[in-house]
Design a protein around this motif. Structure first.
Motif, mmCIF file in Angstrom:
data_model
loop_
_atom_site.group_PDB
_atom_site.id
_atom_site.type_symbol
_atom_site.label_atom_id
_atom_site.label_comp_id
_atom_site.label_asym_id
_atom_site.label_seq_id
_atom_site.Cartn_x
_atom_site.Cartn_y
_atom_site.Cartn_z
ATOM 1 N N GLN A 138 -3.727 -1.494 1.929
ATOM 2 C CA GLN A 138 -2.846 -1.561 0.770
ATOM 3 C C GLN A 138 -1.912 -0.342 0.706
ATOM 4 O OE1 GLN A 138 -5.333 -1.993 -2.675
ATOM 5 N NE2 GLN A 138 -6.094 -4.045 -2.089
ATOM 6 N N LYS A 139 -2.461 0.822 1.070
ATOM 7 C CA LYS A 139 -1.633 2.029 1.049
ATOM 8 C C LYS A 139 -0.538 1.952 2.115
ATOM 9 C CE LYS A 139 -0.444 6.055 -0.400
ATOM 10 N NZ LYS A 139 0.154 6.210 -1.737
ATOM 11 N N LEU A 140 -0.875 1.488 3.315
ATOM 12 C CA LEU A 140 0.124 1.344 4.377
ATOM 13 C C LEU A 140 1.183 0.322 3.983
ATOM 14 C CD1 LEU A 140 -2.113 1.400 7.597
ATOM 15 C CD2 LEU A 140 -0.739 3.257 6.653
ATOM 16 N N ALA A 141 0.755 -0.758 3.320
ATOM 17 C CA ALA A 141 1.721 -1.760 2.873
ATOM 18 C C ALA A 141 2.676 -1.186 1.833
ATOM 19 C CB ALA A 141 0.982 -2.978 2.314
ATOM 20 N N SER A 142 2.160 -0.334 0.939
ATOM 21 C CA SER A 142 3.043 0.297 -0.056
ATOM 22 C C SER A 142 4.031 1.250 0.606
ATOM 23 C CB SER A 142 2.196 1.042 -1.093
ATOM 24 O OG SER A 142 1.505 2.133 -0.484
ATOM 25 N N ILE A 143 3.586 1.921 1.686
ATOM 26 C CA ILE A 143 4.520 2.797 2.416
ATOM 27 C C ILE A 143 5.620 1.966 3.056
ATOM 28 C CG2 ILE A 143 4.726 4.401 4.350
ATOM 29 C CD1 ILE A 143 1.908 5.363 3.760
ATOM 30 N N LEU A 144 5.267 0.811 3.599
ATOM 31 C CA LEU A 144 6.275 -0.074 4.194
ATOM 32 C C LEU A 144 7.317 -0.501 3.175
ATOM 33 C CD1 LEU A 144 4.177 -2.416 6.515
ATOM 34 C CD2 LEU A 144 5.834 -0.703 7.206
#
Length: 700
Positions: free
Chosen positions: A127-133
């Motif tokens: 979820q954190k990586l998706a928010s960075i994207l």
């Protein structure tokens, strides 16, 4: 310590040496400036000697330093391996000490809970990586790397590592396998707040703490070969958090790599295991596991590439790159798809490949601080290696920029301290000699590349345009005679033809650039010649020319004979010639004009040349015609007719002969002029020119 003692290396490097006391004693013992200056020179010589010794030692010990660094790296890896083994044994002993004889199922429950916790952490990380994207533009491959875990992020101020000036503000992200920097999106469109800048592999960088000195506070340094970046945090707590996270990421990466190596060793059939153990089957999946064992040289390829680039052994780096590429291709063809080790090594090798390309491109970059003493020979190695790396387009562009810089430097050395023709001779020789040498080097570096050949043609055309514009400014000036212009143009044309031997014909471009100024120069010469003819006509008394002595007559006849005019039939008496001075001067000047025009001849200039030859010759013939019409010169009519015959027969036949030898056919304008004024030969004024008005009143 004696104050009068001469400074030596042993004295200045001794442990009890105090500079302040030594200088104070010297100032009390030495008298006068000469002694102080002598002592200063002595200390300066010692300084230079020490500096040279240090440089020599660094050079001699450089290879040992590289080897030592590799050994330290291997030793560090082994220490981490030993530490992990000790930790594993400690955990195993702790598990044995807590194992129940009754075989309760508590460990199984604990393992299930740990698995659930790991699953929750994995979901949170995704979820954190998706928010960075969603916030960073240009990093779509962020989720493509398996096992990547988010650790930390924050705003950092990047400063110059040399003068500590502020460069920009970046927003940085730290993962378990890399460090990513972004900058603020200025477009402000959508939800993308930042734009991706660069992603550094964690294994290729080193983090160094920077001490707080003056205004340089809360900084840390990243060493990324071959660059260095310095970042400043907002507070000491933020800096401490970044350094701790970096340390945590480094340790996690080393642990992960160690686990990978151990898993490979465990799956290897060479690992010893107890056959009596009920949980071990030596024949289970053996054929599949054997394929995952990679040779040691392949695992160490990234480190070997770093060492080769650091030592500037670029050829060896290319060999390693090709060797790793062949191995990966063979592995994929055999197994169908790469494993995680292949993917990891391939990504690292790709980074080293890009790094090697950047280093080689910097070798060819034009820099004011960079010496060009080696010239194009020094660039051969970088061009050849870039071509082998598949970067021929970039190497061609940098090579041509280097050629332009060298050519510009060479032209600046040519000073205009002599005549115009001599200056043009030196300048054109420098320009086209360098262009021929650069063409030869280009053909050697890019023998069979159509795109590079096109780029070279464009470059050569641009360089010729720069040269012709400078040539026109320096040569085509009002005070420059047509003969000087002709000499300069012929010199430049002959130099430009040297490129034809390499298959580069730029003569058409040179002629096109010089066409307009040459046409204007020819017309100006025509106007000046007509004005001179008008002035001579006012002073012409129509009397034979007196050479005053037989020696002068012989010299005069020889001079005109060299131009092609035989005047022996016009000699009367001992020193007289039955032609007027105006006629003879015009003949000499007209032949010079004709020779200049024939040397400048091109298809585009031929019409202008014919007009100039016609108008200048007509101006002189008009003077003869006006003299025949003058009633005051009736007694001189026979002498005037003889001059007209010389001009329209002797001189014009010689001009037609020279014209035909050069052009291939006779000049129509001169033939037309002879036909219009043929009556002058008979002593009669022409009557068929009633429509001709040009220069009709100049001599009347």
């Amino acid at each position: 310590m004696e104050p009068s003692k001469e400074p030596t290396l042993n004295l200045l490097s001794s442990k009890d040496f105090v500079p302040e006391k030594y200088v104070r004693d010297l100032s009390q013992s030495l008298v006068g400036g000469p002694e102080l200056r002598r002592l200063r020179k002595k200390i300066q010589a010692l300084y230079e000697e020490t500096n040279n010794n240090l440089k020599r030692n660094v050079y001699h010990n450089y290879m040992q330093f590289i080897d030592t660094a590799k050994e330290i790296s291997h030793l560090e890896s082994e220490m981490y391996q030993l530490s992990h083994l000790l930790s594993e044994q400690k955990a195993l002993l702790a598990a044995l000490s807590t194992t129940s004889i009754l075989g309760d199922e508590t460990p199984m429950i604990t393992g299930a809970e740990n698995k659930n916790d790991a699953s929750e952490r994995g979901d949170e990380n995704r979820q954190k990586l998706a928010s960075i994207l969603e916030k960073v533009e240009g990093c779509k491959e962020l989720l493509e790397v398996p096992g990547r875990t988010y650790l930390h992020e924050g705003d950092l101020l990047e400063v110059d590592p040399v003068d500590n000036n502020t460069i920009k503000t970046v927003h940085a992200y730290l993962f378990t396998d890399g460090f990513m920097t972004t900058y603020r999106n200025t477009n402000n469109r959508g939800l993308m707040k930042y734009v991706f800048e660069v992603m550094y592999e964690l294994g290729s960088l080193a983090v160094v703490n920077v001490r707080d000195i003056g205004n340089n506070k809360h900084q840390f340094k990243l060493l990324i070969f071959p660059d260095t970046r310095v970042f400043q945090c907002t507070a000491s707590s933020s800096k401490k958090e970044w350094l701790d996270k970096f340390d945590q990421a480094k340790k996690a990466r080393l642990t992960q790599e160690q686990q990978k190596r151990e898993s490979i060793v465990e799956k290897s059939p060479s690992r010893s295991a107890s056959i009596e153990s009920p949980s071990f089957n030596p024949f289970e999946d053996m054929e599949e596991d054997v394929g995952t064992i990679h040779p040691e040289w392949f695992i160490e390829i990234p480190e070997e590439l770093d060492v080769c680039v650091a030592q500037r052994h670029f050829e060896e780096a290319l060999i390693f790159l090709q060797k790793s590429k062949d191995y990966i291709t063979q592995f994929v063809n055999t197994n169908g798809q790469p494993d995680h080790v292949i993917i990891d090594i391939q990504r690292k090798v790709e980074l080293r490949h890009n790094n090697l390309t950047e280093v080689l491109m910097k070798e060819l970059e034009v820099n004011p601080d960079k010496s060009q003493q080696g010239g194009l020979r020094a660039a051969r190695r970088a061009v050849r290696l870039l071509n082998q790396l598949g970067r021929s387009t970039q190497s061609c562009d940098l090579f041509l920029k280097l050629c332009s810089s060298i050519l510009k430097t060479q032209c600046k050395r040519v000073k205009r301290e002599c005549s115009t023709a001599m200056y043009v001779r030196h300048l054109s020789s420098v320009v086209f000699t360098n262009m021929c040498h650069m063409t030869e080097e280009f053909l050697r570096a890019f023998p069979s590349s159509s795109s590079c050949s096109s780029a070279y043609v464009v470059w050569a055309s641009n360089e010729l345009s720069l040269f012709t514009s400078h040539f026109i400014k320096q040569v085509f000036m009002p005070q420059t005679s047509l003969s000087t212009l002709t000499e300069c143009v012929v010199l430049v044309r002959s130099q430009c033809e040297r490129l034809c031997s390499f298959g580069v014909d730029l003569c058409y471009q040179l002629d096109g650039a010089l066409r307009t100024p040459l046409m204007q120069a020819l017309k100006d010469t025509r106007d000046k010649s007509i004005e001179v003819a008008k002035l001579r006509a006012l002073e012409d008394k129509w009397i034979p020319m007196n050479l005053r002595s037989k020696t002068g007559l012989a010299r005069f006849l020889l001079q005109y004979s060299e131009m092609g005019l035989k005047l022996d039939d016009y000699v009367t008496g001992d020193i007289w010639i039955q032609l007027t001075n105006s006629t003879l001067v015009f003949a000499k000047l007209y032949l010079t004009l004709l020779n200049d025009c024939l040397q400048l001849e091109t298809t585009e200039l031929l019409h202008t040349i014919n007009e100039v030859l016609y108008d200048v010759f007509e101006a002189q013939v008009r003077h003869v015609e006006s003299s025949l019409r003058n009633e005051k010169q009736v007694e001189q009519r026979k002498f005037i007719t003889k001059n007209a015959d010389f001009l329209l027969v002797i001189l014009q036949d010689l001009c037609q002969k020279k014209y035909k030898e050069t052009i291939g056919f006779e000049c129509e304008s001169l033939h037309k002029l002879k036909k219009e004024y043929s009556a002058l030969i008979k002593g009669v004024s022409p009557t068929s020119r009633s429509t001709k008005t040009k220069y009709s009143s100049e001599f009347l």
